[in-house]
Design a protein around this motif. Structure first.
Motif, PDB file in Angstrom:
ATOM      1  N   TYR A   1     -37.972   3.154 112.763  1.00 32.12           N
ATOM      2  CA  TYR A   1     -38.729   2.016 112.249  1.00 32.12           C
ATOM      3  C   TYR A   1     -39.214   1.140 113.400  1.00 32.12           C
ATOM      4  O   TYR A   1     -38.703   1.221 114.517  1.00 32.12           O
ATOM      5  N   ARG A   2     -40.183   0.290 113.103  1.00 30.94           N
ATOM      6  CA  ARG A   2     -40.632  -0.733 114.029  1.00 30.94           C
ATOM      7  C   ARG A   2     -39.865  -2.017 113.749  1.00 30.94           C
ATOM      8  O   ARG A   2     -39.357  -2.238 112.653  1.00 30.94           O
ATOM      9  N   ILE A   3     -39.829  -2.881 114.771  1.00 29.72           N
ATOM     10  CA  ILE A   3     -39.163  -4.179 114.658  1.00 29.72           C
ATOM     11  C   ILE A   3     -40.092  -5.242 115.225  1.00 29.72           C
ATOM     12  O   ILE A   3     -40.630  -5.074 116.328  1.00 29.72           O
ATOM     13  N   ALA A   4     -40.271  -6.315 114.520  1.00 30.39           N
ATOM     14  CA  ALA A   4     -41.083  -7.418 115.030  1.00 30.39           C
ATOM     15  C   ALA A   4     -40.334  -8.115 116.164  1.00 30.39           C
ATOM     16  O   ALA A   4     -39.127  -8.367 116.042  1.00 30.39           O
ATOM     17  N   PRO A   5     -40.998  -8.433 117.271  1.00 33.12           N
ATOM     18  CA  PRO A   5     -40.310  -9.130 118.375  1.00 33.12           C
ATOM     19  C   PRO A   5     -39.603 -10.410 117.939  1.00 33.12           C
ATOM     20  O   PRO A   5     -38.585 -10.781 118.515  1.00 33.12           O
ATOM     21  N   LYS A   6     -40.125 -11.078 116.906  1.00 32.29           N
ATOM     22  CA  LYS A   6     -39.498 -12.323 116.456  1.00 32.29           C
ATOM     23  C   LYS A   6     -38.099 -12.091 115.885  1.00 32.29           C
ATOM     24  O   LYS A   6     -37.306 -13.036 115.779  1.00 32.29           O
ATOM     25  N   CYS A   7     -37.788 -10.834 115.506  1.00 35.96           N
ATOM     26  CA  CYS A   7     -36.458 -10.554 114.962  1.00 35.96           C
ATOM     27  C   CYS A   7     -35.380 -10.641 116.035  1.00 35.96           C
ATOM     28  O   CYS A   7     -34.253 -11.046 115.763  1.00 35.96           O
ATOM     29  N   PHE A   8     -35.733 -10.232 117.247  1.00 37.27           N
ATOM     30  CA  PHE A   8     -34.808 -10.281 118.379  1.00 37.27           C
ATOM     31  C   PHE A   8     -35.560 -10.870 119.579  1.00 37.27           C
ATOM     32  O   PHE A   8     -35.851 -10.165 120.547  1.00 37.27           O
ATOM     33  N   PRO A   9     -35.885 -12.157 119.521  1.00 34.53           N
ATOM     34  CA  PRO A   9     -36.761 -12.745 120.545  1.00 34.53           C
ATOM     35  C   PRO A   9     -36.172 -12.729 121.950  1.00 34.53           C
ATOM     36  O   PRO A   9     -36.901 -12.502 122.924  1.00 34.53           O
ATOM     37  N   ASP A  10     -34.869 -12.960 122.083  1.00 35.31           N
ATOM     38  CA  ASP A  10     -34.252 -12.964 123.411  1.00 35.31           C
ATOM     39  C   ASP A  10     -34.269 -11.558 124.011  1.00 35.31           C
ATOM     40  O   ASP A  10     -34.491 -11.393 125.221  1.00 35.31           O
ATOM     41  N   GLU A  11     -34.045 -10.576 123.169  1.00 39.83           N
ATOM     42  CA  GLU A  11     -33.994  -9.194 123.632  1.00 39.83           C
ATOM     43  C   GLU A  11     -35.390  -8.715 124.054  1.00 39.83           C
ATOM     44  O   GLU A  11     -35.557  -8.097 125.123  1.00 39.83           O
ATOM     45  N   PHE A  12     -36.388  -9.005 123.231  1.00 39.22           N
ATOM     46  CA  PHE A  12     -37.751  -8.617 123.584  1.00 39.22           C
ATOM     47  C   PHE A  12     -38.204  -9.317 124.855  1.00 39.22           C
ATOM     48  O   PHE A  12     -38.797  -8.691 125.750  1.00 39.22           O
ATOM     49  N   ALA A  13     -37.907 -10.598 124.971  1.00 39.02           N
ATOM     50  CA  ALA A  13     -38.337 -11.364 126.147  1.00 39.02           C
ATOM     51  C   ALA A  13     -37.715 -10.814 127.423  1.00 39.02           C
ATOM     52  O   ALA A  13     -38.374 -10.740 128.473  1.00 39.02           O
ATOM     53  N   TYR A  14     -36.454 -10.413 127.349  1.00 35.29           N
ATOM     54  CA  TYR A  14     -35.763  -9.896 128.538  1.00 35.29           C
ATOM     55  C   TYR A  14     -36.383  -8.587 129.001  1.00 35.29           C
ATOM     56  O   TYR A  14     -36.649  -8.386 130.193  1.00 35.29           O
ATOM     57  N   LEU A  15     -36.609  -7.675 128.069  1.00 33.95           N
ATOM     58  CA  LEU A  15     -37.223  -6.400 128.437  1.00 33.95           C
ATOM     59  C   LEU A  15     -38.651  -6.610 128.939  1.00 33.95           C
ATOM     60  O   LEU A  15     -39.065  -6.007 129.934  1.00 33.95           O
ATOM     61  N   ASN A  16     -39.393  -7.441 128.260  1.00 35.19           N
ATOM     62  CA  ASN A  16     -40.786  -7.678 128.643  1.00 35.19           C
ATOM     63  C   ASN A  16     -40.875  -8.293 130.034  1.00 35.19           C
ATOM     64  O   ASN A  16     -41.729  -7.910 130.847  1.00 35.19           O
ATOM     65  N   ALA A  17     -39.966  -9.202 130.346  1.00 36.78           N
ATOM     66  CA  ALA A  17     -39.994  -9.882 131.642  1.00 36.78           C
ATOM     67  C   ALA A  17     -39.604  -8.958 132.784  1.00 36.78           C
ATOM     68  O   ALA A  17     -40.065  -9.139 133.923  1.00 36.78           O
ATOM     69  N   ASN A  18     -38.770  -7.962 132.508  1.00 33.69           N
ATOM     70  CA  ASN A  18     -38.274  -7.069 133.565  1.00 33.69           C
ATOM     71  C   ASN A  18     -38.959  -5.705 133.589  1.00 33.69           C
ATOM     72  O   ASN A  18     -38.579  -4.834 134.374  1.00 33.69           O
ATOM     73  N   PHE A  19     -39.958  -5.526 132.740  1.00 32.94           N
ATOM     74  CA  PHE A  19     -40.591  -4.219 132.598  1.00 32.94           C
ATOM     75  C   PHE A  19     -41.262  -3.763 133.893  1.00 32.94           C
ATOM     76  O   PHE A  19     -41.120  -2.607 134.314  1.00 32.94           O
ATOM     77  N   GLU A  20     -41.991  -4.638 134.545  1.00 38.50           N
ATOM     78  CA  GLU A  20     -42.676  -4.266 135.784  1.00 38.50           C
ATOM     79  C   GLU A  20     -41.687  -3.747 136.823  1.00 38.50           C
ATOM     80  O   GLU A  20     -41.925  -2.726 137.475  1.00 38.50           O
ATOM     81  N   GLN A  21     -40.568  -4.435 136.975  1.00 40.05           N
ATOM     82  CA  GLN A  21     -39.583  -4.001 137.959  1.00 40.05           C
ATOM     83  C   GLN A  21     -38.926  -2.698 137.547  1.00 40.05           C
ATOM     84  O   GLN A  21     -38.588  -1.858 138.391  1.00 40.05           O
ATOM     85  N   ALA A  22     -38.742  -2.501 136.243  1.00 40.20           N
ATOM     86  CA  ALA A  22     -38.160  -1.241 135.765  1.00 40.20           C
ATOM     87  C   ALA A  22     -39.058  -0.067 136.130  1.00 40.20           C
ATOM     88  O   ALA A  22     -38.570   1.019 136.470  1.00 40.20           O
ATOM     89  N   ILE A  23     -40.367  -0.261 136.074  1.00 41.71           N
ATOM     90  CA  ILE A  23     -41.295   0.801 136.479  1.00 41.71           C
ATOM     91  C   ILE A  23     -41.140   1.081 137.971  1.00 41.71           C
ATOM     92  O   ILE A  23     -41.079   2.232 138.406  1.00 41.71           O
ATOM     93  N   ALA A  24     -41.040   0.009 138.755  1.00 44.22           N
ATOM     94  CA  ALA A  24     -40.933   0.156 140.209  1.00 44.22           C
ATOM     95  C   ALA A  24     -39.607   0.778 140.627  1.00 44.22           C
ATOM     96  O   ALA A  24     -39.526   1.421 141.681  1.00 44.22           O
ATOM     97  N   ASP A  25     -38.562   0.631 139.824  1.00 40.14           N
ATOM     98  CA  ASP A  25     -37.236   1.138 140.192  1.00 40.14           C
ATOM     99  C   ASP A  25     -37.156   2.656 140.208  1.00 40.14           C
ATOM    100  O   ASP A  25     -36.228   3.229 140.811  1.00 40.14           O
ATOM    101  N   ASN A  26     -38.056   3.326 139.502  1.00 40.34           N
ATOM    102  CA  ASN A  26     -38.084   4.785 139.496  1.00 40.34           C
ATOM    103  C   ASN A  26     -36.757   5.384 139.023  1.00 40.34           C
ATOM    104  O   ASN A  26     -36.234   6.349 139.591  1.00 40.34           O
TER     105      ASN A  26
END
Length: 332
Positions: A232-257
């Motif tokens: 299923y899909r989940i609206a970001p508003k359901c878990f706002p802290d969790e979505f914000a954390y992943l979204n904020a660190n996504f660029e670095q996760a790509i760079a980490d390889n």
């Protein structure tokens, strides 16, 4: 289907793909992509056959068969490509029959961890078309010998996760409670009892704190257990802290390889509604496609731990796959 038959099927599928799927050979995954649709499908197939090879290793399967069956269940149930989905189901069905052959009875001396692994494996085997109701009933009786805390590390009806190692304990408790609920084996507490302690994980620590990976895997498993492992899909508003954390660190996760972690980022962010229209998602998918090993796996091919080898491949496969159309769940 035996390993030999699956190998033959793979050769036939590859031939059919070249003949019938040549139109995809030069169609990019998106405008300007480094990889084609054919590259993407080949990567999925190669990864699946690596998982099947891992699940066909006797010692690996005896120790981790319950988890490997779950990989086949998840891919079969969620992948948008019906050929990939069907292949995962056939592989999983054959391995589920083998798992039943190895686990005909609940051992009299099984401890709480043993019972949990048997629940995980039996639940997955049933989803793969190999049910065993007497074995389920025996698990229910055996499970009653232990307490909620024996299974989850704490009793979520009465207390929060212990402060020390709270991320690992909470993550494991989510997985355990979800699976016991799903397979209808009572342990005195339910998944919702565990999930209500999510605020105790907040705020998530800064990336350089040493708890970054534990935080990420806690978040991804909140999503996995809430949405039925990507059904299923989940609206970001359901878990706002969790979505914000992943979204904020996504660029670095790509760079980490790091294929394992990046795979979990990708499938979790897709669950939150991000698509391949997002430039970061595209870069992450291309990064994983470029990182696949010649044997179809992801991660360090010299790694000796079989769990690390297959689990990195599983999460990378989830990361690059496109999901079937999914309804949006209501918030908890």
């Amino acid at each position: 289907m035996s390993a030999v038959k699956l190998a033959a099927a793979a050769a036939l599928a590859a031939a059919a793909f070249v003949i019938g799927g040549s139109w995809r050979e030069h169609r990019p995954l998106w405008p300007g992509a480094r990889f084609t649709a054919a590259d993407h499908e080949r990567a999925l197939r190669r990864g699946l056959f690596f998982l099947y090879a891992a699940a066909s290793q006797r010692d690996t399967f005896r120790e981790w068969g319950h988890d490997l069956l779950s990989a086949f269940v998840n891919i079969a149930a969620t992948n948008a490509d019906r050929e990939i989905s069907d292949l995962a189901w056939r592989m999983g069905h054959e391995r589920a029959m083998a798992w039943r052959g190895l686990n005909r009875e609940v051992p009299a001396n099984a401890d709480a961890d043993d019972i949990a692994n048997l629940v995980y494996g039996s639940d997955a085997a049933e989803a793969l078309g190999v049910p065993d109701r007497p074995f389920h009933d025996a698990l229910v009786r055996a499970a009653s010998r232990f307490s909620t805390a024996d299974y989850l590390g704490f009793d979520p009806r009465r207390e929060p996760p212990p402060a020390q190692s709270r991320y690992e304990i909470f993550q494991d408790a989510l997985i355990g409670a979800y699976t016991f609920d799903h397979y209808d084996v009572p342990i005195g507490a339910r998944y919702t009892d565990v999930l209500r302690w999510l605020p105790a994980m907040h705020p998530y620590p800064a990336r350089g704190s040493g708890l970054y990976y534990r935080s990420v895997y806690t978040i991804t498993h909140v999503v996995y257990t809430y949405n039925g492992y990507n059904q299923y899909r989940i609206a970001p508003k359901c878990f706002p802290d969790e979505f914000a954390y992943l979204n904020a660190n996504f660029e670095q996760a790509i760079a980490d390889n790091d294929p394992e972690t990046l795979g979990e980022y990708l499938d979790t962010l897709q669950a939150f509604g991000l698509t391949w229209a997002d430039s970061r998602m595209r870069r992450a998918v291309e990064s994983l496609l470029a990182a696949q090993n010649p044997d179809g796996s992801w991660g360090n091919p010299k790694e000796s731990d079989p769990y690390t080898r297959y689990h990195s491949t599983w999460t990378a496969l989830d990361g690059i796959q496109q999901y079937r159309a999914r309804a949006v769940l209501p918030c908890p």
